[in-house]
Motif scaffolding. Structure first.
Motif, PDB file in Angstrom:
ATOM      1  N   VAL A 193       3.477  -1.679   7.189  1.00 48.89           N
ATOM      2  CA  VAL A 193       3.997  -0.378   6.798  1.00 48.89           C
ATOM      3  C   VAL A 193       2.994   0.424   5.839  1.00 48.89           C
ATOM      4  CG1 VAL A 193       5.890   0.719   5.411  1.00 48.89           C
ATOM      5  CG2 VAL A 193       6.099  -1.776   6.359  1.00 48.89           C
ATOM      6  N   ASN A 194       2.544   1.675   6.502  1.00 52.90           N
ATOM      7  CA  ASN A 194       1.456   2.585   5.866  1.00 52.90           C
ATOM      8  C   ASN A 194       2.384   3.579   4.899  1.00 52.90           C
ATOM      9  OD1 ASN A 194      -0.637   4.379   5.181  1.00 52.90           O
ATOM     10  ND2 ASN A 194      -1.098   4.731   7.278  1.00 52.90           N
ATOM     11  N   VAL A 195       2.164   3.447   3.399  1.00 58.85           N
ATOM     12  CA  VAL A 195       3.177   3.877   2.683  1.00 58.85           C
ATOM     13  C   VAL A 195       2.155   5.347   2.032  1.00 58.85           C
ATOM     14  CG1 VAL A 195       4.471   4.116   0.563  1.00 58.85           C
ATOM     15  CG2 VAL A 195       4.369   2.123   2.111  1.00 58.85           C
ATOM     16  N   PHE A 196       2.710   6.274   2.193  1.00 60.29           N
ATOM     17  CA  PHE A 196       2.238   7.853   1.761  1.00 60.29           C
ATOM     18  C   PHE A 196       3.152   7.911   0.443  1.00 60.29           C
ATOM     19  CE2 PHE A 196      -1.165   9.012   4.728  1.00 60.29           C
ATOM     20  CZ  PHE A 196      -0.841   8.037   5.727  1.00 60.29           C
ATOM     21  N   ASN A 197       2.428   7.907  -0.624  1.00 59.34           N
ATOM     22  CA  ASN A 197       2.952   8.124  -1.919  1.00 59.34           C
ATOM     23  C   ASN A 197       2.804   9.729  -2.186  1.00 59.34           C
ATOM     24  OD1 ASN A 197       4.035   8.261  -4.545  1.00 59.34           O
ATOM     25  ND2 ASN A 197       2.567   7.090  -5.465  1.00 59.34           N
ATOM     26  N   THR A 206      -1.881   9.188  -2.569  1.00 59.71           N
ATOM     27  CA  THR A 206      -2.807   8.233  -1.757  1.00 59.71           C
ATOM     28  C   THR A 206      -1.861   7.370  -0.740  1.00 59.71           C
ATOM     29  OG1 THR A 206      -2.591   6.342  -3.404  1.00 59.71           O
ATOM     30  CG2 THR A 206      -4.407   7.890  -3.692  1.00 59.71           C
ATOM     31  N   ASN A 207      -2.304   6.777   0.059  1.00 61.38           N
ATOM     32  CA  ASN A 207      -1.545   5.768   1.105  1.00 61.38           C
ATOM     33  C   ASN A 207      -2.165   4.310   1.124  1.00 61.38           C
ATOM     34  OD1 ASN A 207      -3.896   6.662   2.487  1.00 61.38           O
ATOM     35  ND2 ASN A 207      -2.651   5.377   4.278  1.00 61.38           N
ATOM     36  N   PHE A 208      -1.324   3.419   1.122  1.00 59.42           N
ATOM     37  CA  PHE A 208      -1.451   2.083   1.252  1.00 59.42           C
ATOM     38  C   PHE A 208      -0.852   1.434   2.448  1.00 59.42           C
ATOM     39  CE2 PHE A 208      -0.725  -2.257   0.376  1.00 59.42           C
ATOM     40  CZ  PHE A 208      -2.024  -2.983   0.271  1.00 59.42           C
ATOM     41  N   THR A 209      -1.412   0.489   2.972  1.00 60.41           N
ATOM     42  CA  THR A 209      -0.880  -0.027   4.188  1.00 60.41           C
ATOM     43  C   THR A 209      -0.536  -1.636   3.862  1.00 60.41           C
ATOM     44  OG1 THR A 209      -2.092   1.286   5.564  1.00 60.41           O
ATOM     45  CG2 THR A 209      -0.933  -0.564   6.527  1.00 60.41           C
ATOM     46  N   TYR A 210       0.614  -2.002   3.776  1.00 58.06           N
ATOM     47  CA  TYR A 210       1.181  -3.263   3.669  1.00 58.06           C
ATOM     48  C   TYR A 210       1.215  -4.058   4.955  1.00 58.06           C
ATOM     49  CZ  TYR A 210       3.639  -2.305  -0.939  1.00 58.06           C
ATOM     50  OH  TYR A 210       4.002  -1.881  -2.070  1.00 58.06           O
TER      51      TYR A 210
HETATM   52  C1  LIG Z   1      -4.419   5.671   5.213  1.00 50.54           C
HETATM   53  O1  LIG Z   1      -3.783   6.241   6.316  1.00 50.54           O
HETATM   54  C2  LIG Z   1      -4.547   6.346   7.332  1.00 50.54           C
HETATM   55  C3  LIG Z   1      -3.920   6.885   8.674  1.00 50.54           C
HETATM   56  O2  LIG Z   1      -3.087   7.972   8.327  1.00 50.54           O
HETATM   57  C4  LIG Z   1      -5.336   4.882   7.632  1.00 50.54           C
HETATM   58  O3  LIG Z   1      -6.140   5.043   8.636  1.00 50.54           O
HETATM   59  C5  LIG Z   1      -5.636   4.324   6.320  1.00 50.54           C
HETATM   60  O4  LIG Z   1      -6.060   2.921   6.916  1.00 50.54           O
HETATM   61  C6  LIG Z   1      -4.793   4.232   5.314  1.00 50.54           C
HETATM   62  N1  LIG Z   1      -5.204   3.904   3.984  1.00 50.54           N
HETATM   63  C7  LIG Z   1      -4.821   2.816   3.398  1.00 50.54           C
HETATM   64  C8  LIG Z   1      -5.661   2.360   2.371  1.00 50.54           C
HETATM   65  O5  LIG Z   1      -3.914   2.204   4.073  1.00 50.54           O
END
Ligand SMILES: *[C@@H]1O[C@H](CO)[C@@H](O)[C@H](O)[C@H]1NC(C)=O
Ligand SMILES: *[C@@H]1O[C@H](CO)[C@@H](O)[C@H](O)[C@H]1NC(C)=O
Ligand SMILES: *[C@@H]1O[C@H](CO)[C@@H](O)[C@H](O)[C@H]1NC(C)=O
Ligand SMILES: *[C@@H]1O[C@H](CO)[C@@H](O)[C@H](O)[C@H]1NC(C)=O
Ligand SMILES: *[C@@H]1O[C@H](CO)[C@@H](O)[C@H](O)[C@H]1NC(C)=O
Ligand SMILES: *[C@@H]1O[C@H](CO)[C@@H](O)[C@H](O)[C@H]1NC(C)=O
Length: 551
Positions: free
Chosen positions: A67-71, A106-110
């Motif tokens: 799950v890629n979460v965009f805050n 920022t975003n983070f991927t679980y």
């Molecule tokens: C943020 O999203 C991008 C894709 O849109 C992805 O390539 C990247 O790994 C993500 N960053 C994190 C820290 O998850």
């Protein structure tokens, strides 16, 4: 001969684990503020991809979830996966004791695996009082193909995320608590984010049924304070699963769902084709708040009858209903605790931990809730990171609480509350609730056997009343007023795990703690190393990443 056969089998097993990587499911979430107005007045809500409640996570046992979460909020954010065990991997648990928050913009991927689990779960935002604003959604795990499910495939299945609702925004609620106040009663009850005002109005049904068919409902209390009674006009429910365990399939007119609990039920469309009311109403409250929704039959025009089924009264009713929940021992399914705890009644208890909740005012007059006299606060450095970097002593102290506090505790210490547990110990945890409100707790990383629940104080002789045969294995436990509940579990999942009150006010003001379980051999078999993608913060932010701790 025999030995040759065994090694062939073992070779095949080995090959299977190496070759067949479990499937992945991917989600991208855009988390933002939005406005909802279920009772007319607008409120700021937390939306995921513009949805309230959020989108479901749908998968099968052993799938890998990404799950890629965009805050897109203006404040830090974390999601936690209620009931998901994250075996060897508390890094993805999403509580402030295990992870750094996802900063605004920022975003983070679980990335986590739903290993050996089936059933009905939900996720929610774990920081502050976010859960009162939304960001909640269902998470369902199907059995893998070929693993029999102990009931026929339903025609369709539907969510019922039910929960109490505060009209004030999460920031206003937080301010009340930060100023030393209490939230008081919620303002209403929502069913899937909505509430039907007039049963004979122009209401959109949650779903429509074909006569004669059976439907599966996944019901979770995602609220902040109140236990809810859930019932459907004219349609008794057959309970088939709760919190990851197939149950004995009893029929219920209504179910008490304590905060954080989930039930999966079947209903059959065998009534006159018309609309029917679905009701979720508060239990044990000075006055009753009621949320309503509609379900219908295909093509039916007639509105629901205005004679609504009544909720039960007293919490004894609830206690008695709890006693009817039994594990179906013959149903095959993924079992979360593989090594022997299926026969949990025959294992010797190595440690008994008594958990007593209390509430008091601190020196400045502010309300605090505590477990065994310690009211938890989250340090800026997540506990798990501090431990991994070898600087735990700069962030928290282990074992501030005693396993056996004797009396109701009036004095409260505010500090990070971390208990050290021994890997693979088989423990008994007794929850004692000396207050007049129902408590509900959730333990991350595990499911446990909820073996007993009674009025009064617990004492060792109460063990004679435990259900040591077919108690349901689950991850939340309610504790009635002036009562105790007891659970048994093996601490076989290494990590840093949050035990918390499901009541938002209690949790925010300290009624939670962490249990640290470490692999004595520092083995990768027991726990994963810090993921390369993990964010770091607090005092470890600029420290060199330690060499992998586990091998
Ligand atoms: C943020 O999203 C991008 C894709 O849109 C992805 O390539 C990247 O790994 C993500 N960053 C994190 C820290 O998850
Ligand atoms: C996410 O939501 C915000 C607020 O609604 C919006 O401004 C932004 O464009 C969205 N981003 C994506 C990638 O959809
Ligand atoms: C949900 O997942 C199950 C099992 O993985 C799959 O069979 C089903 O098609 C999925 N449904 C949706 C709506 O994605
Ligand atoms: C338990 O599961 C078995 C096997 O699937 C099923 O046949 C049986 O009806 C279930 N028992 C009860 C009491 O629900
Ligand atoms: C449990 O404890 C009893 C009494 O101390 C002992 O006799 C028994 O062998 C133990 N059982 C196991 C499985 O360790
Ligand atoms: C935690 O418990 C383990 C196992 O009993 C023990 O080896 C370790 O020293 C303890 N750690 C602390 C900080 O108490």
């Amino acid at each position: 001969m025999a030995r040759a056969a065994i090694s062939v089998v073992m070779l095949c097993l080995f090959a299977a684990t190496v070759i067949a990587e479990d499937p992945y499911v991917y989600y991208t979430w855009n988390v933002s503020y939005g406005t909802i107005s279920p009772f007319g007045a607008p409120k700021q809500a937390i939306l995921i991809n513009d949805q309230f409640p959020g989108p479901e996570i749908n998968c099968s046992s052993n799938n890998n979830i990404v799950v890629n979460v965009f805050n897109n909020l203006d404040e830090p954010l974390l999601f936690t996966w209620h009931g998901i065990q994250h075996r060897k991997n508390s890094w993805q648990e999403g509580t402030p004791g295990t992870m750094c928050p996802i900063l605004p913009g920022t975003n983070f991927t679980y990335k986590f695996q739903v290993k050996d689990q089936i059933g009905t779960y939900f996720y929610y935002p774990s920081l502050g009082l976010h859960r009162t604003a939304g960001g909640i959604g269902g998470l369902r795990i199907f059995s893998r193909l070929l693993i029999p499910v102990p009931y026929p495939d339903p025609e369709a299945e539907h969510w019922f995320l039910i929960g109490d609702y505060y009209a004030k925004s999460h920031t206003a609620l937080k301010q009340i608590l930060d100023n030393g106040g209490s939230l008081g009663m919620p303002n209403g009850v929502l069913i899937n984010g909505e509430n039907v005002k007039h049963l004979h109005g122009d209401n959109k049904p949650q779903f429509t049924m074909k006569p004669g068919k059976t439907y599966k409902l996944r019901i979770c209390n995602v609220g902040s304070k109140d236990s809810l009674n859930f019932r459907i006009q004219g349609h008794p429910m057959t309970l088939v699963e709760t919190e990851g365990s197939h149950t004995v399939q009893n029929a219920y007119e209504s179910l008490d769902v304590h905060v954080g609990q989930c039930f999966t039920v079947l209903i059959t469309a065998n009534q006159e084709p018309r609309e029917y009311a679905v009701i979720a109403s508060t239990r044990f409250t000075p006055y009753i708040l009621e949320g309503k929704a509609i379900i219908s039959y295909e093509g039916a025009k007639k509105h629901a009858s205005l004679f609504l089924p009544l909720a039960p009264i007293t919490w004894f009713w609830s206690l008695n209903q709890f006693r009817t929940f039994r594990w179906n021992l013959t149903a095959s399914a993924a079992r979360p605790n593989p090594q022997g705890s299926y026969h949990y009644g025959q294992i010797n208890i190595t440690r008994t931990i008594k958990i007593v909740n209390s509430v008091a005012r601190d020196d400045s007059g502010k309300l605090r809730y505590a477990i065994n006299g310690v009211s938890h606060v989250d340090p800026e450095t997540p506990l798990k990171l501090a431990q991994y970097y070898g600087v735990a002593d700069k962030v928290f102290q282990y074992n501030l609480i005693s396993d056996s506090p004797d009396e109701y505790i009036n004095k409260i210490t505010v500090a990070p509350n971390v208990l050290n547990a021994t890997f693979r110990d088989f423990v008994e945890i007794v929850f004692e609730n000396p207050t007049v409100s129902v408590q509900s707790y959730n333990l991350d990383g595990y499911s446990f056997f909820l073996v007993g629940m009674e009025e009064g104080r617990w004492s060792p002789d109460k063990r004679e009343s435990y259900n040591l045969l077919d108690a349901v294995s689950r991850h939340t436990v309610q504790v009635f007023p002036n009562s105790w509940s007891a659970i048994l579990l093996t601490f076989d999942n290494a990590g840093m795990w949050n035990l918390r009150s499901e009541n938002a006010e209690n949790r925010y003001l300290g009624q939670q703690m962490y249990v640290s379980v470490l692999s004595p051999e520092k083995s990768l078999r027991d726990e994963y190393n810090l993921p390369l993608t993990q964010q770091v913060c607090g005092i470890v932010k600029d420290m060199p990443v330690p060499a992998p701790v586990y091998h």
